[in-house]
Design an enzyme around this catalytic site. Structure first.
Site, PDB file in Angstrom:
ATOM      1  N   GLU A 152       9.808  14.382 -16.576  1.00 21.07           N
ATOM      2  CA  GLU A 152      10.787  15.055 -15.692  1.00 21.07           C
ATOM      3  C   GLU A 152      10.566  14.436 -14.503  1.00 21.07           C
ATOM      4  O   GLU A 152      10.654  15.379 -13.132  1.00 21.07           O
ATOM      5  CB  GLU A 152      10.434  16.502 -15.398  1.00 21.07           C
ATOM      6  CG  GLU A 152      10.394  17.173 -16.794  1.00 21.07           C
ATOM      7  CD  GLU A 152      10.328  18.775 -16.939  1.00 21.07           C
ATOM      8  OE1 GLU A 152       9.800  19.299 -15.976  1.00 21.07           O
ATOM      9  OE2 GLU A 152      10.212  19.153 -17.968  1.00 21.07           O
ATOM     10  N   ASN A 201       9.678  11.017 -20.464  1.00 22.32           N
ATOM     11  CA  ASN A 201      10.275  12.253 -21.020  1.00 22.32           C
ATOM     12  C   ASN A 201      10.977  12.958 -20.161  1.00 22.32           C
ATOM     13  O   ASN A 201      10.554  13.200 -18.932  1.00 22.32           O
ATOM     14  CB  ASN A 201       8.985  12.947 -21.591  1.00 22.32           C
ATOM     15  CG  ASN A 201       9.367  14.267 -22.549  1.00 22.32           C
ATOM     16  OD1 ASN A 201      10.133  14.051 -23.376  1.00 22.32           O
ATOM     17  ND2 ASN A 201       8.876  15.338 -22.218  1.00 22.32           N
ATOM     18  N   HIS A 237      15.367  21.461 -24.622  1.00 23.86           N
ATOM     19  CA  HIS A 237      15.236  22.958 -24.631  1.00 23.86           C
ATOM     20  C   HIS A 237      16.771  23.520 -24.631  1.00 23.86           C
ATOM     21  O   HIS A 237      17.275  23.309 -23.320  1.00 23.86           O
ATOM     22  CB  HIS A 237      14.530  23.453 -23.396  1.00 23.86           C
ATOM     23  CG  HIS A 237      13.220  22.773 -23.616  1.00 23.86           C
ATOM     24  ND1 HIS A 237      12.410  23.539 -24.466  1.00 23.86           N
ATOM     25  CD2 HIS A 237      12.339  22.037 -22.684  1.00 23.86           C
ATOM     26  CE1 HIS A 237      11.086  23.009 -24.346  1.00 23.86           C
ATOM     27  NE2 HIS A 237      11.113  21.964 -23.369  1.00 23.86           N
ATOM     28  N   GLU A 265      10.904  18.169 -27.255  1.00 23.75           N
ATOM     29  CA  GLU A 265      10.470  19.594 -27.188  1.00 23.75           C
ATOM     30  C   GLU A 265      11.528  20.590 -27.668  1.00 23.75           C
ATOM     31  O   GLU A 265      11.769  21.661 -27.091  1.00 23.75           O
ATOM     32  CB  GLU A 265      10.204  19.588 -25.691  1.00 23.75           C
ATOM     33  CG  GLU A 265       9.071  18.712 -25.089  1.00 23.75           C
ATOM     34  CD  GLU A 265       8.918  19.081 -23.637  1.00 23.75           C
ATOM     35  OE1 GLU A 265       9.196  20.362 -23.106  1.00 23.75           O
ATOM     36  OE2 GLU A 265       8.220  18.306 -23.022  1.00 23.75           O
ATOM     37  N   ASP A 267      13.616  23.421 -28.911  1.00 21.94           N
ATOM     38  CA  ASP A 267      13.881  24.956 -29.317  1.00 21.94           C
ATOM     39  C   ASP A 267      15.183  25.268 -28.980  1.00 21.94           C
ATOM     40  O   ASP A 267      16.050  24.612 -28.309  1.00 21.94           O
ATOM     41  CB  ASP A 267      12.748  25.828 -28.490  1.00 21.94           C
ATOM     42  CG  ASP A 267      12.487  25.510 -27.015  1.00 21.94           C
ATOM     43  OD1 ASP A 267      13.259  25.039 -26.525  1.00 21.94           O
ATOM     44  OD2 ASP A 267      11.321  25.746 -26.639  1.00 21.94           O
TER      45      ASP A 267
HETATM   46  C1  GLA Z   1       8.383  21.338 -19.929  1.00 16.60           C
HETATM   47  C2  GLA Z   1       7.367  20.552 -20.292  1.00 16.60           C
HETATM   48  C3  GLA Z   1       6.273  21.138 -21.465  1.00 16.60           C
HETATM   49  C4  GLA Z   1       6.256  22.371 -21.178  1.00 16.60           C
HETATM   50  C5  GLA Z   1       7.485  23.266 -20.734  1.00 16.60           C
HETATM   51  C6  GLA Z   1       7.490  24.623 -20.946  1.00 16.60           C
HETATM   52  O1  GLA Z   1       9.284  21.208 -20.909  1.00 16.60           O
HETATM   53  O2  GLA Z   1       7.431  19.119 -20.455  1.00 16.60           O
HETATM   54  O3  GLA Z   1       4.923  20.412 -21.158  1.00 16.60           O
HETATM   55  O4  GLA Z   1       5.417  22.918 -20.183  1.00 16.60           O
HETATM   56  O5  GLA Z   1       8.144  22.655 -19.999  1.00 16.60           O
HETATM   57  O6  GLA Z   1       6.644  25.024 -19.753  1.00 16.60           O
END
Ligand code: GLA
Length: 356
Positions: A152, A201, A237, A265, A267
Site C-alpha cells: 500500500e 501489494n 477487498h 486479500e 473478500d
Molecule cells: C490491508 C493489509 C492486510 C490487512 C488488512 C486489514 O489489506 O494488507 O494486512 O491488515 O489491511 O487490516
C-alpha cells in the site's frame, strides 16, 4: 433364502456407500483450481480451532500470514525480533504441504511505536529498513516462497504516500528515505533470499484508475532498471456492487505488466462498505455475492496467462474470523465459509468460477 438375501445385502452396501458423507463433499477448491488457492491465517485459531484447521488443510493450497509478520508483531523492539506467531503458521503450513506467502516487509500501518517515533537521519532509517528486511527474510529463507515486500505505498491520488492529511495515512518510509525506498527494499529482500518471489501489494486498483496506473508503472520502471520484482498483488477487498468492468480492467492491465498476478486479500462485503447493524444476509444478497466470487475466479483464469497465475487468496477463512466483522465491526458475511466453517453459496459460486 440365501439366494434372495445376498443380492439384497449387496444392494444395501451399495446404497450405504453411495450415501457416505465424503461422497457428497464437493471437490476441494485447491483441487479444482489450476493455480494455488489461499487464505490468510491467524496462529490463535490455528492452535485452538479444529474446524478452522480442517477447512484450511482440506480446501487451500497456499496460506498468507495475516498479521504475524508485520512489524508490530515480529519486531516489537528495535533490538528484538519475535518470530513465535509466524513460526506457528509457517510450521503448520509446511507440515501440511501448503505454500507460504509472506506478508509484509514494509507498510505504513501496524508499525510499533518505537519505529514511528524513531529519531535518526536517513542513513539510520536506511539501516533500520535494511536490517529488518535482511533479518526477517533470512529467518524464513527456503520456507516462505514469496513476499509482499511493500504494501500500500500509493495514496488515492496515485502518488507515493508521504505526509498525508491524516497522519496515520502517511508513510515513514517515504518521509525518511525518499521515493526510491521501494526499489531498495526489493533489492534487500532479494539479497537475503534470491529464490523468493517478490511482490508489490496494493488495494483499490479495481476502483481507482490512478492507483492502477501507478502500480503498473512501478512494475515497468523496476523491470527497466533491473530491480528484482516478480509480482503484483491486487488485494480486492470488494463491495458486492463493485463493477465487473473495474475488476476486469484491473486484472487485464496488471497482467499486461508481465509479472505474476496475485489476488492477495479477497473478500466481498455484502454491506457494500456501509455500517448497518440491521443488515440481513438475504438470499438475494447471498446470490449476488456468490455470482461475484464466480466472476472473479472466472475472470482471473481468463485474463491472467497461466504462467502469471500466482493464485487467489481470501483474507481470512470464515465470516466470524474476518477482519471486516472482527476488526472493523461491520455487520457482514464476506467470506466463503460461515462461522462454523461450513461452505456457503459464495463457496459454490467461487468453485464454479474455478472450474469452467
Ligand atoms: C490491508 C493489509 C492486510 C490487512 C488488512 C486489514 O489489506 O494488507 O494486512 O491488515 O489491511 O487490516
Amino acid at each position: 433364502m440365501q439366494r434372495f438375501l445376498r443380492p439384497l445385502a449387496v444392494l444395501t452396501t451399495a446404497l450405504l456407500l453411495a450415501c457416505r458423507p465424503q461422497d457428497t463433499a464437493p471437490v476441494p477448491l485447491k483441487d479444482l483450481a489450476p493455480f494455488p488457492v489461499g487464505a490468510s491465517i491467524s496462529p490463535t485459531l490455528l492452535k485452538n480451532n479444529a474446524a478452522y484447521r480442517n477447512v484450511l488443510s482440506t480446501e487451500f493450497s497456499s496460506i498468507s500470514v495475516e498479521n504475524a509478520q508485520k512489524w508490530g508483531t515480529i519486531h516489537p523492539e528495535q533490538t528484538r525480533f519475535n518470530f513465535t506467531d509466524a513460526e506457528t503458521i509457517v510450521d503448520w503450513a509446511r507440515a501440511n504441504g501448503k505454500r507460504v506467502h509472506g506478508h509484509t516487509l514494509l507498510w505504513h500501518s501496524y508499525n510499533p511505536a518505537w519505529l514511528t517515533n524513531f529519531q535518526g537521519d536517513s542513513t539510520a532509517w536506511e539501516n533500520l529498513m535494511k536490517t529488518h528486511i535482511h533479518t526477517v527474510v533470512t529467518h524464513f529463507k527456503g520456507r516462505v516462497a514469496s513476499w509482499d515486500v511493500v504494501n500500500e505505498a500509493f495514496s488515492d491520488a496515485g502518488t507515493l504516500r508521504n505526509v498525508e492529511a491524516k497522519p496515520e495515512d502517511g508513510s515513514v518510509w517515504r518521509q525518511h528515505l525518499g521515493p526510491d525506498y521501494i526499489a531498495r527494499a526489493f533489492r534487500y529482500a532479494h539479497e537475503a533470499d534470491p529464490a523468493a518471489l517478490l511482490f508489490f501489494n496494493e488495494f483499490g486498483q479495481e476502483s481507482n484508475p490512478a492507483k492502477l496506473k501507478a502500480t503498473v508503472d512501478l512494475a515497468a520502471d523496476f523491470k527497466r532498471r533491473g530491480v528484482p520484482i516478480h509480482g503484483l498483488g491486487l488485494q480486492f477487498h470488494l463491495g458486492v456492487s463493485q463493477s465487473e468492468n473495474g475488476l476486469s480492467e484491473a486484472l487485464r492491465q496488471t497482467a499486461a505488466a508481465g509479472l505474476l498476478v496475485h489476488i492477495s486479500e479477497l473478500d466481498i462485503l455484502v454491506s457494500d462498505w456501509k455500517k448497518d447493524p440491521t443488515l440481513q444476509y438475504t438470499d438475494a444478497l447471498q446470490n449476488r455475492q456468490s455470482a461475484k466470487y464466480k466472476f472473479i475466479a472466472q475472470t482471473y483464469r481468463l485474463l491472467v496467462p497461466k504462467a502469471q497465475q500466482h493464485g487467489i487468496t481470501t483474507w481470512n477463512v470464515g465470516d466470524s474470523d474476518s477482519w471486516i466483522t472482527q476488526g472493523l465491526k461491520y455487520t457482514d458475511w464476506p467470506l466463503l465459509f460461515d462461522a462454523n466453517y461450513e461452505r456457503k453459496k459464495a463457496y459454490f459460486g467461487f468453485a464454479e468460477g474455478l472450474k469452467n
